[in-house]
Design a protein around this motif. Structure first.
Motif, short mmCIF file in Angstrom:
data_model
loop_
_atom_site.label_atom_id
_atom_site.label_comp_id
_atom_site.label_asym_id
_atom_site.label_seq_id
_atom_site.Cartn_x
_atom_site.Cartn_y
_atom_site.Cartn_z
N GLY A 357 0.74 -1.13 0.04
CA GLY A 357 -0.11 -0.09 -0.09
C GLY A 357 0.89 1.18 0.06
N PHE A 358 1.89 1.09 0.74
CA PHE A 358 2.89 2.38 0.73
C PHE A 358 3.44 2.76 -0.53
CE2 PHE A 358 6.84 4.57 1.62
CZ PHE A 358 6.50 5.43 2.64
N LEU A 359 3.97 1.76 -1.22
CA LEU A 359 4.68 1.71 -2.46
C LEU A 359 3.62 2.61 -3.53
CD1 LEU A 359 7.18 1.21 -4.20
CD2 LEU A 359 6.01 -0.66 -5.25
N VAL A 360 2.32 1.85 -3.67
CA VAL A 360 1.51 2.29 -4.39
C VAL A 360 0.94 3.73 -4.00
CG1 VAL A 360 -0.87 1.86 -5.75
CG2 VAL A 360 1.10 -0.08 -5.25
N LYS A 361 0.36 3.99 -3.00
CA LYS A 361 -0.40 4.84 -2.67
C LYS A 361 0.26 6.17 -1.78
CE LYS A 361 -4.53 2.28 -3.02
NZ LYS A 361 -5.67 1.39 -2.19
N ALA A 394 -3.35 -2.32 -4.37
CA ALA A 394 -3.17 -1.16 -5.40
C ALA A 394 -4.54 -0.71 -5.71
CB ALA A 394 -2.38 -1.78 -6.57
N SER A 395 -5.67 -1.58 -5.44
CA SER A 395 -7.09 -1.22 -5.90
C SER A 395 -7.16 -1.29 -7.17
CB SER A 395 -7.42 0.31 -5.29
OG SER A 395 -7.29 0.21 -3.74
N THR A 396 -6.50 -2.25 -7.95
CA THR A 396 -6.55 -2.53 -9.31
C THR A 396 -7.04 -3.98 -9.70
OG1 THR A 396 -4.56 -3.47 -9.63
CG2 THR A 396 -4.68 -1.10 -9.93
N TYR A 403 -10.12 2.27 -3.64
CA TYR A 403 -8.83 3.05 -3.94
C TYR A 403 -8.72 4.31 -2.88
CZ TYR A 403 -11.52 6.74 -6.36
OH TYR A 403 -12.45 7.83 -6.66
N PHE A 404 -10.02 4.59 -2.28
CA PHE A 404 -9.79 5.63 -1.31
C PHE A 404 -9.74 5.10 0.01
CE2 PHE A 404 -14.44 4.42 -2.72
CZ PHE A 404 -14.79 3.72 -1.29
N ARG A 405 -9.46 4.03 0.00
CA ARG A 405 -9.09 3.21 1.38
C ARG A 405 -7.58 3.13 1.48
NH1 ARG A 405 -13.00 -1.49 2.76
NH2 ARG A 405 -14.84 -0.05 2.81
N ILE A 406 -7.00 4.17 2.08
CA ILE A 406 -5.56 3.98 2.10
C ILE A 406 -4.96 3.98 3.56
CG2 ILE A 406 -3.60 5.57 1.77
CD1 ILE A 406 -5.38 6.94 -0.44
N PHE A 407 -4.12 2.84 3.74
CA PHE A 407 -3.30 2.59 4.86
C PHE A 407 -2.59 3.62 5.56
CE2 PHE A 407 -3.20 -2.32 4.67
CZ PHE A 407 -4.23 -2.43 5.13
N ASN A 408 -2.59 4.32 6.59
CA ASN A 408 -2.05 5.20 7.35
C ASN A 408 -0.80 4.40 7.85
OD1 ASN A 408 -0.45 6.81 9.36
ND2 ASN A 408 -2.32 8.28 9.15
N PRO A 409 0.49 4.57 7.63
CA PRO A 409 1.52 3.61 7.98
C PRO A 409 1.72 3.89 9.43
CG PRO A 409 2.53 5.44 6.22
CD PRO A 409 0.83 5.39 6.29
N LEU A 410 1.73 5.03 9.86
CA LEU A 410 1.90 5.49 11.42
C LEU A 410 0.92 4.59 12.19
CD1 LEU A 410 3.45 6.68 13.38
CD2 LEU A 410 1.97 8.92 13.04
N SER A 411 -0.30 4.91 11.76
CA SER A 411 -1.31 4.14 12.91
C SER A 411 -1.30 2.64 12.43
CB SER A 411 -2.77 4.60 12.20
OG SER A 411 -3.25 4.54 10.88
N GLN A 412 -0.94 1.98 11.49
CA GLN A 412 -0.85 0.80 11.20
C GLN A 412 0.31 0.23 12.07
OE1 GLN A 412 -2.17 -1.82 8.86
NE2 GLN A 412 -3.83 -0.35 9.11
N SER A 413 1.65 1.12 12.25
CA SER A 413 2.65 0.63 12.98
C SER A 413 2.12 0.58 14.48
CB SER A 413 3.69 1.64 12.81
OG SER A 413 4.56 1.50 13.56
N GLU A 414 1.32 1.65 14.97
CA GLU A 414 1.06 1.84 16.46
C GLU A 414 -0.19 0.61 16.77
OE1 GLU A 414 1.75 6.50 17.11
OE2 GLU A 414 -0.42 5.75 16.42
N ARG A 461 -1.57 11.16 -0.03
CA ARG A 461 -3.01 10.40 0.20
C ARG A 461 -3.76 11.27 -0.86
NH1 ARG A 461 -8.06 10.91 2.19
NH2 ARG A 461 -8.85 9.00 2.91
N LYS A 462 -3.88 12.58 -0.65
CA LYS A 462 -4.22 13.42 -1.57
C LYS A 462 -4.20 13.15 -3.03
CE LYS A 462 -5.27 17.14 1.85
NZ LYS A 462 -4.67 18.35 2.20
N GLN A 463 -2.92 13.12 -3.29
CA GLN A 463 -2.45 12.60 -4.65
C GLN A 463 -2.79 11.35 -5.09
OE1 GLN A 463 1.71 13.24 -3.93
NE2 GLN A 463 1.82 15.29 -4.62
N THR A 464 -3.08 10.44 -4.45
CA THR A 464 -3.58 9.10 -4.83
C THR A 464 -4.85 9.22 -5.25
OG1 THR A 464 -2.15 7.88 -3.49
CG2 THR A 464 -3.82 6.71 -3.88
#
Length: 475
Positions: A357-361, A394-396, A403-414, A461-464
């Motif tokens: 998710g991080f690579l793509v989004k 990648a939502s493909t 596609y509008f569900r985007i992991f937040n890496p910080l909250s995933q980490s916590e 996220r906005k760019q994605t």
């Protein structure tokens, strides 16, 4: 001309529950034919498929072990070093000149593999031999799980429902280990191919005897599966089965896993959201992606399942991609996960979702670059599962995350590494940090030797959303 049954081994490197081996032995016991097991390494083709060196090593170590195991059945296993799939036909052409062949194989679903098998089948049939193919990679072969209208399921949940109904209806059948045959004296005149080479021993941490692998599977079903639904998302906990590499090579079969699960978790495997039911779901996901692959062969050619997403204008910044590959993005959970992959050849499933998710989004890099990188590193690399997972992230793909569900890496980490134990293991620069600082050291002004974040997640996220909105517009 003497009759010879060939057990052509590929992704079915086992003696138990092996339809190909059992059927060849049963036929030989009835007809008096000799039996020869055959494995042909094809490192050039493996390279073409981006097969990880650690997976190649595991294959080589497993085949050497299987030679000993299958020898107890009085069946020689000829393991030779070819180069590409073209050499496979050369071996079979030589055998056809010496014997009346019956070739027993397990079906493979990828494009080049199907072309290779078609060439060998044509060659064998031209010499009045037989080519007998078993579709046993999946417990429910591709095409057998369909909607009431006869269509292929494109969404997992109804696929799973029908899969489970079929399981209840037909049960699980595992082939017993075949009984030993009388010893046969085979004289083979073959092309000058060398014996199977040793690997680099990079997979040495992974046991390769069939008994060891079966015990891993049994122990997981007996001791860990009841907590799987709670433990599976936390990479610092040893809560997963670690069987994916063995399923990819066919050292253990899906049928064996399901049969053992039903035995050890008889009271819970059908209970919604129990550990056993959640693990069974993962096995069904594996089959779902193989069914999709067979139904939509364009996926082999790296096309997105959702055709409109082919028009996404990925950024594909090479320095950002390299930072992701090296585990130097400045996002600790992403970096720890990528370093685990690079150092061990394996990555925890939750982390596969986070890093993909991080690579793509976040980095806006084409998912196919990540898919290929994973295949080049993973000991459990499997085209259908890897492609399915990447297209989901990648939502493909089919049944993909919107596609509008985007992991937040910080909250995933916590959430999934709350104490930071996993991060500390692979990012030693951060080992002295505690609490939120470990997950986001940049709030303190950063840590010496650890990179600043390569992107701002909120901006990315906005760019994605804009990238996907552009191709999802009506008309």
């Amino acid at each position: 001309m003497q009759a010879l049954n060939i057990v052509w081994l590929r992704n079915d490197l086992r003696c138990y529950d092996n339809a190909v081996l059992s059927s060849a032995v049963e036929d030989a016991a009835r007809t008096g034919a000799a039996v020869l097991a055959l494995f042909i390494a094809t490192p050039e083709t493996w390279q073409l498929h981006d097969m990880a060196p650690i997976k190649q090593d595991l294959i080589r170590r497993r085949v050497v072990q299987l030679q000993q195991e299958i020898a107890t059945l009085n069946i020689p296993l000829l393991a030779v070093e070819g180069s590409s799939y073209q050499q496979v036909s050369t071996v079979f052409a030589a055998l056809c000149r010496q014997y009346q062949l019956k070739v027993f194989v397990q079906a493979e679903y990828e494009l080049r593999e199907q072309q290779r098998d078609a060439a060998v089948e044509q060659l064998v049939l031209a010499q009045d031999g037989q080519f007998i193919c078993f579709d046993t990679q999946c417990l429910m072969p591709p095409g057998t799980i369909r909607t009431q209208q006869g269509d292929i399921y494109k969404v997992f949940t109804p696929f799973k429902r029908t899969w489970l109904a079929k399981l209840k209806e037909q049960g699980v059948h595992c082939y017993a280990r075949p009984k030993a045959l009388p010893a046969a004296n085979l004289q083979l005149a073959l092309p000058a191919l060398p014996a199977l080479k040793n690997g680099d021993n990079s997979s040495a941490q992974w046991p390769v005897t069939e008994a060891q692998v079966l015990e891993l599977m049994r122990a997981f079903c007996r001791e860990k599966v009841q907590d799987y639904h709670k433990a599976r998302d936390f990479p610092a906990i040893d809560g997963t089965s670690k069987l994916s590499a063995y399923l990819a090579l066919g050292v253990v079969s899906p049928a064996q896993c399901v049969a053992r699960l039903q035995l050890e978790a008889a009271d819970s495997w059908q209970q919604d959201k129990s550990g056993a039911e959640v693990w069974l779901s993962e096995l069904i996901w594996r089959e779902f992606y193989k069914h999709i692959l067979v139904a939509y062969p364009q996926l082999i050619k790296h096309q997105p399942f959702q055709a409109d997403t082919a028009a996404i204008r990925w950024n594909n910044n090479p320095s950002l991609f390299q930072a992701w590959c090296d585990g130097m993005t400045g996002y600790p959970i992403v970096d720890a996960a990528m370093r685990q992959l690079n150092q061990t050849g394996w990555m925890h499933n939750r982390l596969r979702m986070i890093t993909a998710g991080f690579l793509v989004k976040d980095l806006h890099i084409d998912w196919r670059l990540g898919e290929r990188y994973f295949m080049s590193k993973l000991i459990d690399g499997d085209f259908a599962a890897n492609n399915g997972g990447w297209q989901w992230a990648a939502s493909t793909g089919t049944d993909a995350a919107p596609y509008f569900r985007i992991f937040n890496p910080l909250s995933q980490s916590e959430k999934f590494d709350p104490q930071g134990d996993f991060i500390r293991l692979y990012v030693p620069q951060l080992s002295k940090l505690q609490g939120k600082a470990l997950h986001w050291p940049h709030a303190l002004g950063g840590v010496k030797g650890y990179p600043a974040p390569v992107v701002d997640h909120a901006v990315a996220r906005k760019q994605t959303l804009a990238l996907f909105a552009e191709v999802k517009k009506p008309g």
